[in-house]
Write a protein that holds these residues in place. Structure first.
Motif, short mmCIF file in Angstrom:
data_model
loop_
_atom_site.label_atom_id
_atom_site.label_comp_id
_atom_site.label_asym_id
_atom_site.label_seq_id
_atom_site.Cartn_x
_atom_site.Cartn_y
_atom_site.Cartn_z
N GLY A 158 50.17 34.99 32.27
CA GLY A 158 49.73 34.63 30.92
C GLY A 158 48.25 34.33 30.83
O GLY A 158 47.69 34.34 29.73
N ASP A 159 47.59 34.07 31.94
CA ASP A 159 46.15 33.82 31.97
C ASP A 159 45.48 35.09 32.49
O ASP A 159 45.39 35.32 33.69
CB ASP A 159 45.84 32.63 32.86
N ARG A 160 45.01 35.92 31.59
CA ARG A 160 44.51 37.23 31.98
C ARG A 160 43.32 37.15 32.93
O ARG A 160 43.20 37.94 33.87
CB ARG A 160 44.12 38.05 30.74
N GLN A 161 42.46 36.18 32.72
CA GLN A 161 41.28 36.05 33.57
C GLN A 161 41.68 35.72 35.01
O GLN A 161 41.18 36.31 35.96
CB GLN A 161 40.35 34.97 33.03
N ARG A 162 42.63 34.80 35.16
CA ARG A 162 43.06 34.42 36.50
C ARG A 162 43.89 35.53 37.15
O ARG A 162 43.83 35.74 38.36
CB ARG A 162 43.86 33.12 36.45
N MET A 163 44.65 36.25 36.34
CA MET A 163 45.41 37.37 36.88
C MET A 163 44.47 38.47 37.36
O MET A 163 44.72 39.10 38.40
CB MET A 163 46.37 37.90 35.82
N ALA A 164 43.39 38.68 36.63
CA ALA A 164 42.38 39.65 37.07
C ALA A 164 41.79 39.21 38.40
O ALA A 164 41.54 40.04 39.29
CB ALA A 164 41.29 39.79 36.01
N GLY A 165 41.58 37.91 38.55
CA GLY A 165 41.11 37.38 39.81
C GLY A 165 42.09 37.63 40.94
O GLY A 165 41.70 37.88 42.09
N GLY A 166 43.38 37.57 40.62
CA GLY A 166 44.41 37.86 41.61
C GLY A 166 44.35 39.30 42.09
O GLY A 166 44.47 39.58 43.29
N PHE A 167 44.17 40.23 41.16
CA PHE A 167 44.03 41.63 41.54
C PHE A 167 42.80 41.84 42.42
O PHE A 167 42.84 42.58 43.41
CB PHE A 167 43.92 42.52 40.29
N PHE A 168 41.71 41.16 42.07
CA PHE A 168 40.49 41.32 42.86
C PHE A 168 40.67 40.73 44.25
O PHE A 168 40.20 41.29 45.24
CB PHE A 168 39.30 40.65 42.15
N ALA A 169 41.34 39.58 44.34
CA ALA A 169 41.59 38.96 45.65
C ALA A 169 42.42 39.88 46.53
O ALA A 169 42.14 40.04 47.73
CB ALA A 169 42.29 37.62 45.46
N VAL A 170 43.44 40.50 45.95
CA VAL A 170 44.29 41.42 46.72
C VAL A 170 43.51 42.67 47.11
O VAL A 170 43.69 43.22 48.21
CB VAL A 170 45.55 41.77 45.91
N TYR A 171 42.63 43.12 46.23
CA TYR A 171 41.74 44.25 46.57
C TYR A 171 40.90 43.93 47.80
O TYR A 171 40.77 44.76 48.72
CB TYR A 171 40.85 44.57 45.37
N LEU A 172 40.35 42.72 47.85
CA LEU A 172 39.54 42.32 49.01
C LEU A 172 40.39 42.25 50.28
O LEU A 172 39.96 42.71 51.34
CB LEU A 172 38.88 40.96 48.75
N ILE A 173 41.59 41.68 50.16
CA ILE A 173 42.49 41.58 51.32
C ILE A 173 42.85 42.98 51.82
O ILE A 173 42.79 43.28 53.03
CB ILE A 173 43.77 40.80 50.96
N PHE A 174 43.23 43.85 50.89
CA PHE A 174 43.62 45.22 51.25
C PHE A 174 42.46 45.95 51.92
O PHE A 174 42.64 46.63 52.94
CB PHE A 174 44.07 45.96 49.99
N SER A 175 41.27 45.81 51.36
CA SER A 175 40.10 46.51 51.90
C SER A 175 39.77 46.02 53.30
O SER A 175 39.46 46.82 54.20
CB SER A 175 38.89 46.32 50.98
N MET A 176 39.84 44.72 53.52
CA MET A 176 39.55 44.16 54.84
C MET A 176 40.57 44.62 55.87
O MET A 176 40.23 44.94 57.00
CB MET A 176 39.50 42.64 54.77
N LEU A 177 41.85 44.66 55.46
CA LEU A 177 42.89 45.12 56.37
C LEU A 177 42.75 46.60 56.69
O LEU A 177 43.20 47.08 57.74
CB LEU A 177 44.28 44.86 55.77
#
Length: 253
Positions: A158-177
């Motif tokens: 429901g919080d689009r800004q924080r959800m966008a942050g979640g996608f970005f965090a997972v992007y960073l995790i995926f890229s590092m892995l």
């Protein structure tokens, strides 16, 4: 988990309904699997199609969370995931020759995480069970990354800004892995190529975030709802089996 949430696409362009985004995700997954089964790893065509396919899993995680919150029967929803996870296992192993478990199995684990987050009151027990289910996906497709995204989306729903942050965090995790996949020589060789290539490989995750948070209108297609519902389940094992048959046929020519 909140019972009432605002539409994640509120304030966005709202160009796509749920089914349209899912069809796009099915197509990008097909391209990824074509690359893995028919193209030579390391070629430009392989890399492009593989990276495009990374759009699919984050989209499925988003709609899993949304579906969980709106389904009339969570029991039937979970059983449906489990049944298709079992049906998909043999086609998955035939297609990729792996002993791991398929993506629907990972989504089923993500579903169980949502159950835990909703029903387990103790923060310590809830965290422990979520960690256990996340670790269970290590033997599956999209290991760890999909459960982490599911947890973040559920927590911030429901919080689009924080959800966008979640996608970005997972992007960073995926890229590092993913860095190690592009290392040229030695195991610790963090070259500019490896880092840059791994960063580009995760762009599908960011594209998925844009699609569901800014382009999704919160609606389903007006026609063919039942067809779409079952198509998304059936397509996964069916296309894997078809690709395997095509591959075997080509080898026998």
């Amino acid at each position: 988990m909140t019972e009432q949430v605002t539409t994640a696409a509120e304030g966005g362009l709202r160009l796509l309904n749920r089914d349209a985004i899912k069809y796009i995700a099915m197509f990008t997954m097909l391209l990824n699997h074509i690359a893995h089964m028919f193209l030579l790893r390391g070629t430009m065509a392989y890399e492009i199609l593989e990276d495009i396919g990374f759009f699919t899993a984050p989209v499925m995680c988003y709609f899993l969370v949304e579906g969980y919150m709106h389904t009339r029967s969570k029991v039937k929803y979970g059983l449906r995931l489990l049944v298709f996870a079992l049906l998909s296992q043999m086609p998955f192993q035939l297609a990729f020759g792996q002993r791991g478990l398929n993506m629907i199995f990972t989504l089923f684990c993500c579903f169980l995480i949502l159950v835990v987050m909703e029903n387990v009151g103790s923060p310590l027990l809830r965290a422990g069970l979520c960690m256990l289910l996340t670790l269970l996906t290590v033997i599956g497709d999209w290991a760890v990354v999909a459960p982490v995204l599911t947890i973040l989306l559920c927590h911030d729903w429901g919080d689009r800004q924080r959800m966008a942050g979640g996608f970005f965090a997972v992007y960073l995790i995926f890229s590092m892995l993913n860095v190690q996949n592009y290392m040229g020589g030695q195991k610790g060789d963090w070259t500019l190529y490896a880092v840059g290539h791994s960063a580009l490989s995760g762009l599908g995750i960011l594209a998925a975030g844009v699609a569901v948070l800014f382009l999704y209108n919160g609606e389903r297609a007006r026609r063919g709802k039942n067809f779409s519902k079952w198509f998304f389940y059936i397509f996964y094992p069916a296309h894997l089996l078809l690709l395997y048959i095509i591959k075997i046929s080509l080898h026998n020519i």
